[in-house]
Design a protein around this motif. Structure first.
Motif, mmCIF file in Angstrom:
data_model
loop_
_atom_site.group_PDB
_atom_site.id
_atom_site.type_symbol
_atom_site.label_atom_id
_atom_site.label_comp_id
_atom_site.label_asym_id
_atom_site.label_seq_id
_atom_site.Cartn_x
_atom_site.Cartn_y
_atom_site.Cartn_z
ATOM 1 N N SER A 176 -1.208 -2.848 -4.597
ATOM 2 C CA SER A 176 -1.040 -1.437 -4.266
ATOM 3 C C SER A 176 -2.203 -0.611 -4.818
ATOM 4 C CB SER A 176 0.282 -0.913 -4.840
ATOM 5 O OG SER A 176 0.188 -0.788 -6.253
ATOM 6 N N LYS A 177 -2.228 0.659 -4.446
ATOM 7 C CA LYS A 177 -3.272 1.556 -4.945
ATOM 8 C C LYS A 177 -3.030 1.943 -6.404
ATOM 9 C CE LYS A 177 -0.741 5.396 -2.825
ATOM 10 N NZ LYS A 177 -0.780 6.432 -1.770
ATOM 11 N N ARG A 178 -1.887 1.519 -6.961
ATOM 12 C CA ARG A 178 -1.582 1.791 -8.370
ATOM 13 C C ARG A 178 -1.965 0.629 -9.273
ATOM 14 N NH1 ARG A 178 2.563 5.881 -8.860
ATOM 15 N NH2 ARG A 178 3.156 6.666 -6.804
ATOM 16 N N VAL A 200 15.225 0.756 0.569
ATOM 17 C CA VAL A 200 14.299 1.283 1.573
ATOM 18 C C VAL A 200 13.521 0.122 2.188
ATOM 19 C CG1 VAL A 200 12.382 2.864 1.993
ATOM 20 C CG2 VAL A 200 14.123 3.434 0.267
ATOM 21 N N LEU A 201 12.743 -0.567 1.347
ATOM 22 C CA LEU A 201 12.047 -1.780 1.767
ATOM 23 C C LEU A 201 12.683 -2.952 1.031
ATOM 24 C CD1 LEU A 201 8.352 -0.518 1.554
ATOM 25 C CD2 LEU A 201 9.826 -0.590 3.571
ATOM 26 N N ARG A 202 12.932 -4.038 1.744
ATOM 27 C CA ARG A 202 13.645 -5.155 1.127
ATOM 28 C C ARG A 202 12.809 -6.441 1.237
ATOM 29 N NH1 ARG A 202 19.552 -6.626 3.329
ATOM 30 N NH2 ARG A 202 19.755 -4.404 2.932
ATOM 31 N N LEU A 203 12.740 -7.164 0.133
ATOM 32 C CA LEU A 203 12.077 -8.462 0.092
ATOM 33 C C LEU A 203 13.086 -9.497 -0.373
ATOM 34 C CD1 LEU A 203 8.682 -7.470 -1.585
ATOM 35 C CD2 LEU A 203 9.020 -8.135 0.808
ATOM 36 N N PRO A 205 0.796 -1.243 0.000
ATOM 37 C CA PRO A 205 0.000 0.000 0.000
ATOM 38 C C PRO A 205 0.822 1.284 0.000
ATOM 39 C CG PRO A 205 -0.807 -1.573 1.650
ATOM 40 C CD PRO A 205 0.523 -2.063 1.198
ATOM 41 N N THR A 206 2.106 1.217 0.281
ATOM 42 C CA THR A 206 2.949 2.410 0.341
ATOM 43 C C THR A 206 3.485 2.751 -1.047
ATOM 44 O OG1 THR A 206 5.075 1.310 0.697
ATOM 45 C CG2 THR A 206 3.657 1.599 2.608
ATOM 46 N N ASP A 207 4.155 3.904 -1.140
ATOM 47 C CA ASP A 207 4.823 4.305 -2.382
ATOM 48 C C ASP A 207 6.339 4.186 -2.249
ATOM 49 O OD1 ASP A 207 2.658 4.851 -4.019
ATOM 50 O OD2 ASP A 207 2.426 6.900 -3.253
#
Length: 481
Positions: free
Chosen positions: A185-187, A303-306, A159-161
């Motif tokens: 996501s919202k996109r 930033v965010l890691r998977l 949900p984040t950008d």
């Protein structure tokens, strides 16, 4: 401290396992049969059950249903291949061949418990609550803990950008992760643009990403929108970002910092609203330290890691995934029902799969096309089962075995089963104690190995075989008395 139940009728092996596991800080209980395990213990109180396949009374596979959500590791021999495969089909989390090496057993135990970290807690949860906490990502099949963690993180991050960095070996499904993030996501209603940075020549990568104006260079006969601009309002997925040239990295850094791009040959910048997802199989931190990747860009995209686990570390997921891929190929090719043979299942679950899911998918497709009848075997999969077994046996037998001939090694083999002996010592003691009363076939069956393996170990440990007739003579004397 994790609790483990060892179910084994041979006190020598049971004691060896208990001492091995206790030395590695596991809380271990014992049982000699399924009935004893049920009557003396509450099976759902354990984090793992390790059971021999062949036990007096009920077989070890009966524990699979009785234990509920507690994972069951089956001990078996290569001579009992079909039984081992059947135990996997019945729900055993894995099997390990006897005789095994200490390190192989500890690795299996550690991996299985890591895949089921809250088995006791989860057994009291409803199926619906478990499903809600770890929703399945689009296109993925996986129940191991690493995949459940991945699904949970996708749910939180989508949900984040914020920029997402997807890490994983080649063929693990990094693009599927990017699609799952985008679709959650919202996109999701807008465009997802995928770019393989390794597939575009260095001289063209900047023009492909940022676009260009008419006349910017020879051959630029018209203005062209770049892929970043085409993803405006949606998501841009940059696969293999570690292959991006330094010049393009500098321009990409500005896009991430300022949220704008400037076409090649243009003097004005354009604002874009793009969510960035990057992926790589390389170690970007190491590349940055070596000056082969911009450190400032690495910090911006990390930033965010998977993290995607390799296929070889996904336990039972491998077999489930193979069967799913087989059904997909059967439907695509319009062929009748097929199933994997026991040898094919052993090959699939023991092969290392360096190419991960992509390699498995291609192997299954090839096998479905080439197979005749209703069964797929290891040969049509293109896996040399003999080579796989040799490598596995070497791994099990090689660790901790001295290269010095056994005859030259001073060994003090105590008759006390609680002595802290290696499995090699236990093997020698068992053979020496029972070879007068058992035939070679009976010895091999008790040890859970083939006669050939028994002979090879006799040679390695310099244990001479009794002359023909001596053991039978002993048995005749006992019978006469």
């Amino acid at each position: 401290m994790q609790k483990i139940l060892v179910v084994e009728d041979e006190s020598v092996i049971r004691t060896a396992l208990r001492r091995l596991l206790e030395r590695n800080e596991y809380n271990v209980s014992e049982a000699a049969s399924v009935q004893e395990a049920e009557t003396q213990h509450t099976l759902t109180d354990f984090d793992l059950i390790i059971s021999d396949l062949r036990l007096p009374g009920a077989p070890g596979t009966d524990l699979i249903k009785k234990a509920g959500d507690v994972p069951v590791l089956i001990m078996t021999s290569y001579a009992s291949l079909r039984s081992a495969v059947d135990s996997m089909r019945m729900g055993a989390v894995d099997y390990i061949a006897k005789p095994f090496d200490h390190s192989d057993m500890l690795s299996a135990v550690e991996r299985i418990i890591a895949d089921h970290p809250t088995a006791r807690a989860e057994s009291s949860r409803s199926p619906q609550s478990a499903e809600d906490s770890h929703p399945q990502a689009t296109g993925f099949i996986g129940n191991c803990q690493a995949m459940q963690t991945l699904f949970s993180n996708i749910r939180k991050m989508a949900p984040t950008d914020s920029t997402v960095l997807v890490l994983g070996e080649t063929g693990t499904g990094k693009e599927l992760v990017a699609r799952s993030v985008h679709q959650a996501s919202k996109r999701a209603g807008n465009t997802l643009i995928s770019v393989n940075c390794a597939a575009i020549p260095d001289t063209l990568i900047e023009s492909e990403l940022f676009g260009y104006e008419k006349g910017a260079f020879t051959g630029a006969n018209a203005s062209r929108m770049g892929l970043i601009e085409a993803a405006d309002g949606g998501t841009l997925f940059l696969d293999e970002i570690g292959e991006l040239p330094m010049e393009a990295q500098a321009r990409l850094l500005r896009f991430i910092q300022e949220g704008e791009i400037r076409r090649i040959g243009s003097v004005t910048s354009r604002k874009v609203n793009v969510r960035l997802i990057c992926a790589t199989h390389r170690n970007l931190q190491a590349l940055a330290a070596e000056g082969e990747f911009r450190q400032d860009l690495y910090y911006r995209i990390n930033v965010l890691r998977l993290s995607l686990p390799p296929l070889r570390e996904r336990g039972k997921d491998i077999l489930h995934l193979a069967e799913h891929l087989m059904q997909v190929q059967l439907e695509r090719l319009g062929k009748g029902p097929m199933e994997l043979s026991p040898k094919a299942i052993q090959a699939i679950t023991t092969y290392q799969w360096p190419g991960n899911v992509r390699e498995l998918e291609h192997a299954i497709e090839r096998a479905v096309i080439l197979s005749e009848g209703d069964e797929i075997d290891n040969e049509t999969l293109g896996i040399d089962l003999e080579l796989v077994n040799i490598n596995r046996i070497r791994g099990q037998q090689g660790g901790g075995v001295s290269t010095t001939p056994a005859a030259q090694q001073p060994r003090s083999i105590s008759s006390d089963p609680t002595e802290d002996l290696s499995l090699e010592d236990y093997f020698q003691r068992f053979v020496l104690e029972h070879q007068d009363s058992m035939s070679e076939t009976e010895l091999a069956q008790k040890l859970g190995i083939s006669r050939k393996c028994l002979w090879e170990r006799r040679q390695r440990f310099d244990i001479p075989r009794k002359k023909a007739g001596s053991s039978s003579g002993t048995r005749r004397k006992k019978a006469a008395s």
